[in-house]
Design a protein around this motif. Structure first.
Motif, mmCIF file in Angstrom:
data_model
loop_
_atom_site.group_PDB
_atom_site.id
_atom_site.type_symbol
_atom_site.label_atom_id
_atom_site.label_comp_id
_atom_site.label_asym_id
_atom_site.label_seq_id
_atom_site.Cartn_x
_atom_site.Cartn_y
_atom_site.Cartn_z
ATOM 1 N N PRO A 150 5.037 -87.238 -63.566
ATOM 2 C CA PRO A 150 5.105 -86.183 -64.129
ATOM 3 C C PRO A 150 3.759 -85.880 -65.053
ATOM 4 C CG PRO A 150 6.236 -87.894 -65.471
ATOM 5 C CD PRO A 150 5.744 -88.402 -64.269
ATOM 6 N N ARG A 151 2.760 -86.712 -64.843
ATOM 7 C CA ARG A 151 1.584 -86.565 -65.328
ATOM 8 C C ARG A 151 0.603 -85.511 -64.720
ATOM 9 N NH1 ARG A 151 1.692 -86.092 -69.541
ATOM 10 N NH2 ARG A 151 -0.523 -86.762 -70.070
ATOM 11 N N PRO A 152 -0.143 -84.825 -65.137
ATOM 12 C CA PRO A 152 -0.984 -83.840 -64.373
ATOM 13 C C PRO A 152 -1.991 -84.665 -63.517
ATOM 14 C CG PRO A 152 -1.337 -83.525 -66.623
ATOM 15 C CD PRO A 152 -0.191 -84.396 -66.542
ATOM 16 N N VAL A 153 -2.393 -84.004 -62.505
ATOM 17 C CA VAL A 153 -3.501 -84.658 -61.740
ATOM 18 C C VAL A 153 -4.743 -85.036 -62.529
ATOM 19 C CG1 VAL A 153 -5.149 -84.556 -59.734
ATOM 20 C CG2 VAL A 153 -2.511 -83.758 -59.568
ATOM 21 N N VAL A 185 -22.112 -82.710 -54.590
ATOM 22 C CA VAL A 185 -21.470 -82.347 -53.300
ATOM 23 C C VAL A 185 -21.668 -81.020 -52.871
ATOM 24 C CG1 VAL A 185 -19.820 -84.375 -53.330
ATOM 25 C CG2 VAL A 185 -19.267 -82.107 -54.449
ATOM 26 N N SER A 186 -21.525 -80.763 -51.473
ATOM 27 C CA SER A 186 -21.621 -79.496 -51.165
ATOM 28 C C SER A 186 -20.560 -78.445 -51.701
ATOM 29 C CB SER A 186 -21.790 -79.163 -49.731
ATOM 30 O OG SER A 186 -20.466 -79.146 -49.217
ATOM 31 N N PRO A 187 -20.742 -77.366 -51.930
ATOM 32 C CA PRO A 187 -19.841 -76.385 -52.593
ATOM 33 C C PRO A 187 -18.431 -76.392 -51.754
ATOM 34 C CG PRO A 187 -21.898 -75.372 -52.706
ATOM 35 C CD PRO A 187 -21.997 -76.537 -51.889
ATOM 36 N N VAL A 188 -18.611 -76.478 -50.211
ATOM 37 C CA VAL A 188 -17.629 -76.554 -49.488
ATOM 38 C C VAL A 188 -16.603 -77.703 -49.553
ATOM 39 C CG1 VAL A 188 -16.942 -76.303 -47.103
ATOM 40 C CG2 VAL A 188 -18.777 -75.086 -47.807
ATOM 41 N N VAL A 189 -17.476 -78.894 -49.846
ATOM 42 C CA VAL A 189 -16.633 -79.984 -49.856
ATOM 43 C C VAL A 189 -15.965 -79.947 -51.133
ATOM 44 C CG1 VAL A 189 -16.999 -82.570 -50.228
ATOM 45 C CG2 VAL A 189 -18.130 -81.370 -48.426
ATOM 46 N N GLU A 190 -16.630 -79.437 -52.181
ATOM 47 C CA GLU A 190 -16.031 -79.666 -53.335
ATOM 48 C C GLU A 190 -14.938 -78.729 -53.530
ATOM 49 O OE1 GLU A 190 -18.810 -79.759 -57.156
ATOM 50 O OE2 GLU A 190 -18.276 -77.547 -56.716
ATOM 51 N N ALA A 191 -15.083 -77.543 -52.790
ATOM 52 C CA ALA A 191 -13.798 -76.464 -52.988
ATOM 53 C C ALA A 191 -12.705 -77.066 -52.304
ATOM 54 C CB ALA A 191 -14.300 -75.049 -52.059
ATOM 55 N N ARG A 204 -8.882 -78.211 -53.572
ATOM 56 C CA ARG A 204 -7.617 -77.505 -53.103
ATOM 57 C C ARG A 204 -6.469 -78.745 -52.879
ATOM 58 N NH1 ARG A 204 -10.241 -73.491 -50.308
ATOM 59 N NH2 ARG A 204 -10.653 -74.828 -48.624
ATOM 60 N N VAL A 205 -7.082 -79.998 -52.218
ATOM 61 C CA VAL A 205 -6.090 -81.124 -51.915
ATOM 62 C C VAL A 205 -5.642 -81.517 -53.259
ATOM 63 C CG1 VAL A 205 -6.275 -83.346 -51.275
ATOM 64 C CG2 VAL A 205 -7.400 -81.659 -49.873
ATOM 65 N N LEU A 206 -6.493 -81.650 -54.349
ATOM 66 C CA LEU A 206 -5.972 -82.308 -55.503
ATOM 67 C C LEU A 206 -5.112 -81.209 -56.170
ATOM 68 C CD1 LEU A 206 -9.447 -83.719 -56.812
ATOM 69 C CD2 LEU A 206 -7.323 -85.020 -55.951
ATOM 70 N N ALA A 207 -5.286 -80.041 -55.888
ATOM 71 C CA ALA A 207 -4.025 -78.937 -56.627
ATOM 72 C C ALA A 207 -2.944 -78.914 -55.930
ATOM 73 C CB ALA A 207 -5.047 -77.646 -57.044
ATOM 74 N N SER A 208 -2.936 -79.522 -54.620
ATOM 75 C CA SER A 208 -1.819 -79.280 -53.707
ATOM 76 C C SER A 208 -0.627 -79.806 -54.273
ATOM 77 C CB SER A 208 -2.078 -79.912 -52.315
ATOM 78 O OG SER A 208 -2.202 -81.346 -52.434
ATOM 79 N N ARG A 209 0.549 -79.208 -53.510
ATOM 80 C CA ARG A 209 1.746 -79.767 -54.085
ATOM 81 C C ARG A 209 2.139 -81.246 -53.966
ATOM 82 N NH1 ARG A 209 6.496 -75.625 -52.197
ATOM 83 N NH2 ARG A 209 7.716 -77.460 -53.336
ATOM 84 N N VAL A 210 1.676 -81.792 -52.894
ATOM 85 C CA VAL A 210 1.874 -83.144 -52.514
ATOM 86 C C VAL A 210 1.242 -84.062 -53.809
ATOM 87 C CG1 VAL A 210 1.485 -84.892 -50.997
ATOM 88 C CG2 VAL A 210 2.027 -82.825 -49.977
ATOM 89 N N VAL A 211 -0.136 -83.724 -54.049
ATOM 90 C CA VAL A 211 -0.780 -84.554 -54.665
ATOM 91 C C VAL A 211 -0.139 -84.330 -56.051
ATOM 92 C CG1 VAL A 211 -3.127 -84.942 -55.922
ATOM 93 C CG2 VAL A 211 -3.081 -84.573 -53.422
ATOM 94 N N THR A 212 0.141 -82.988 -56.655
ATOM 95 C CA THR A 212 0.868 -83.075 -57.945
ATOM 96 C C THR A 212 2.096 -83.652 -57.997
ATOM 97 O OG1 THR A 212 0.033 -80.719 -57.916
ATOM 98 C CG2 THR A 212 1.910 -81.208 -59.376
#
Lengths: 371, 367
Positions: B27-30, B4-10, B14-22
């Motif tokens: 209590p398990r990590p993403v 995937v392009s680096p921009v999409v990947e980045a 960011r979404v996966l590391a966000s507070r909402v997804v966390t």
């Protein structure tokens, strides 16, 4: 009930009734068995854990997706089933067993027994104390093991009867429905605070830790995931509640079958003073009960269906208990020791009967004083 | 793995590391969920696919790795902790990448020397295959080149100490460094020199790069002997005025330090040591270091828990017979024996139960 070498009730009432020679021989066999299993730990256990985690995580993702937009009734039902399965696997075969340190030898930080946090309102730190220490080291010692009746139920004659126990069949049903909350409050030890044995300040600190954990659990299941569903939020919320309920009832049933079926022995503090390792093994054996069933039943019980093996070897990977059980039963037969097992339905029925029976005062014999 | 392009990947990361997804995963990590879907998908943990293996010498092999997007890159000369599962058990060892880091390319080459009886090096040489997944730490270490390299760079290496130096050399030459670069490498025999063909070719192509291979086990070689001023004079006449980077066995480092000290060099000397794990001692005794509290005691042979308490520490403990895990702590280095099973634990940085572990020789634990 099937294949019990000697009914436990025929043993003398004190553990010394089992001869020292029997205890020593059984202890030696268990130590040797443990060494053999430890020497064999490796790739097979790593693969098993990876497979169960993959199953659990996929079931959870699929369940959450179905409950996100449950447009048709079968989608809602399927979502609840998958999420229930995921929560049961995570709490029992993964969480409970990982927190025992069963997979510490893998040296994988994600499954490190001291830091793993499970999908349950009970904070892992408190669970490690109340379960791994209080329950596993003091198994079935009345007055020390707080899992004997969970501070609320009378499950042995050695607990003095009190009129409040008349309500215990109802309390047991309530505990089954809200089991994770019972587990969460277990280590706060409200009964010990009431008796003045535990400082209120410490109980409040424990309670605030429970609330911090429970809040994130409530937020996830009852606010965030429903919010993602927009107008369908009531269906998502109900589905998540149903999955938590299914996990509660199931884990209650499995755990009550571990120590409360007929024939399971309890002990006094006097009996376990200066206990040897061999005596400890025999107490675990006499204080636990297995149930039989299909491989699926064993998986869903987190292999706590092999409660005897779990108590003999709490830090060995639970998926090996079925193999270990064959050798434990053979050792029991060799040394003329009882081995308590039966079908899941039978064991559960004897637990139910016991909860009803001990709600009332015992008739013939006076209750033994507890220390 | 699909690209995937680096921009999409980045933005995905960011979404996966966000507070909402966390919060949704808690209590398990993403990573608990990502990892179950694909062995390389992680928000935080660096995992890498083995692209291939290439033999450098009879006992050195280069493993080409493609890390996931959690990898933040490295500077030439730094090191990483490689994690491989040997019979299911995760083992960690330190290696320096040998390739030159390049923008937009996450590739990492680790060159692994086989040690007799080495669990990890043996595994890498015999059982690691293309397609396998390993773990990496982020790169660390200050054995690096400055942003603007000095006009004369002297690289000195011995044995597998060539690995960080090789990355520096490739970085300098590929980056068009204008100044002079000398590499003095010590090996026992010519067949032991890794990257030999590439080094010779680069020396032929770059007028500013001078290669000096010292063969300590071949008396007839053009350069032979120990690392002494006379030898350095013969190889690199201006060695006193060069900024130097040295990596190799303790003896080599000490010799270079002594030579530079005697010559009163004003240019900096950078040193990287590969410390080998000490062999387990045969008898009790030795020093127990309680690293978290900074206490050191002479071992009396009792369990680490008892010795920690005797030293005035108050570590958490429970059943004291190896059941409840309350006293579990990390052993940082050294060997302990499990008094229940008799098993020896020699690995660094692994969890142990203090109540059933007795030290065998020097031990450091995080208590």
């Amino acid at each position: 009930m099937q294949a019990i070498a000697v009914p436990v009730e025929t043993l003398p009432s004190h553990i010394d009734g089992v001869s020292a020679a029997q205890i020593d021989a059984f202890g030696r066999d268990m130590d040797a068995l443990r060494r053999r299993v430890v020497a064999d730990l490796g790739e097979r256990d790593a693969r098993y854990l990876r497979d169960v985690v993959a199953l659990q995580a996929r079931a959870e993702v699929a369940g959450r997706v179905l409950l996100w937009l449950p447009l048709l009734p079968p989608m809602w039902i399927g979502g609840v089933a998958l999420l229930s399965l995921a929560k049961i696997l995570e709490n029992m075969e993964i969480g409970h067993n990982v927190m025992h340190g069963q997979y510490d030898f893998l040296n994988d930080p994600a499954f490190d027994g001291a830091t793993y946090e499970w999908d349950n309102t009970c904070p892992a730190r408190q669970w490690r104390h109340s379960h791994n220490l209080v329950h596993h080291a003091w198994t079935n010692v009345v007055g020390r093991d707080r899992d004997v009746g969970y501070g609320a139920l009378r499950v042995t004659e050695e607990q003095r009867w009190h009129p409040r126990y008349l309500a215990q069949p109802l309390i047991a049903v309530g505990l089954a429905l809200l089991f994770q909350w019972g587990v969460a409050l277990h280590d706060v030890e409200i009964d010990r605070v009431a008796r003045g044995e535990k400082p209120v300040r410490r109980a409040l600190a424990d309670l605030s830790e429970v609330w911090a954990k429970a809040r994130t659990q409530l937020l996830k299941d009852y606010v965030l995931f429903p919010a993602l569903s927009g107008p369908l939020f009531p269906l998502t919320l109900l589905g998540n509640a149903a999955a938590n309920l299914a996990r509660n009832v199931w884990s209650f049933a499995v755990i009550f079958c571990g120590h409360f079926p007929d024939g399971v022995r309890t002990f006094t503090e006097e009996q376990v003073r200066d206990e040897t390792r061999a005596q400890w093994y025999v107490r675990q054996l006499l204080g636990s009960a297995d149930f039989q069933g299909s491989p699926l039943l064993h998986l869903l019980s987190g292999n706590l269906s092999h409660q005897i093996e779990h108590h003999l070897f709490p830090d060995l990977p639970a998926h090996r208990y079925a193999e270990i059980a064959v050798e434990v039963r053979a050792a029991c037969a060799r040394h003329d020791l009882p081995y308590n097992t039966g079908s899941f339905g039978w064991q559960l029925a004897t637990v139910a009967r016991k909860i009803v029976r001990f709600a009332f005062p015992s008739s013939a014999r006076p209750a033994l004083a507890t220390a | 793995m699909f690209t995937v392009s680096p921009v999409v990947e980045a933005s995905l990361r960011r979404v996966l590391a966000s507070r909402v997804v966390t919060a949704l995963a808690s209590p398990r990590p993403v990573d608990h969920y990502l990892g179950a879907l694909h062995p390389l998908w992680r928000v935080d943990e660096v995992r890498a696919t083995v692209l291939g293996l290439r033999s450098e010498t009879a006992d050195m092999v280069t493993v080409a790795l493609a890390p996931n997007a959690a990898w933040r890159g490295f500077q030439a000369g730094q090191h990483v902790q490689l994690g491989v599962a040997v019979d299911g058990v995760r083992r960690i060892r330190c290696y320096s990448p040998t390739n030159a880091p390049r923008d937009g390319d996450r590739r990492v080459d680790l060159t692994v020397k086989r040690h007799p009886g080495g669990v990890v090096s043996g595994f890498v040489h015999e059982r690691l295959r293309a397609g396998a997944v390993v773990t990496l730490s982020q790169a660390a270490g200050d054995f690096v080149l400055p942003a603007i390299p000095p006009p004369h760079v002297l690289l000195v290496s011995g044995g597998s100490g060539i690995t960080p130096v090789m990355s520096m050399l490739r970085t300098l030459l590929d980056g068009g460094h204008a100044g002079r670069v000398d590499l003095v490498h010590f090996a026992r025999r010519r067949a032991d020199v890794p990257f030999a063909r590439e080094l010779a070719q680069r020396a032929a192509e770059h007028a500013a790069f001078h290669l000096h291979v010292v063969l300590t086990g071949e008396p007839g070689a053009s350069l032979t002997g120990r690392c002494e001023p006379a030898l350095l004079d013969a190889a690199v006449p201006a060695w006193r005025d060069a900024e130097a980077w040295v990596c190799g066995p303790p003896g080599l480092i000490a010799a270079v330090q002594a030579a530079r000290g005697d010559a009163r060099c004003r240019r900096a000397l950078h040193v990287e040591r590969f410390v080998l794990p000490p062999a387990p001692a045969g008898a009790p005794g030795g020093v127990v270091e309680f690293a978290a509290s900074g206490r050191r005691v002479a071992s009396d042979g009792r369990t680490l828990l008892v010795q920690a308490e005797a030293a005035g520490l108050a570590p958490a403990s429970g059943c004291r017979i190896g059941i409840c895990q309350t006293c579990r702590c990390r052993k940082l280095r050294g060997t302990v024996r499990d008094v229940v099973t008799g098993a020896l634990s020699t690995e660094p940085d692994v969890p142990i139960r203090a109540c059933v572990s007795v030290p065998v020789g020097d031990v450091a634990v995080a208590l």
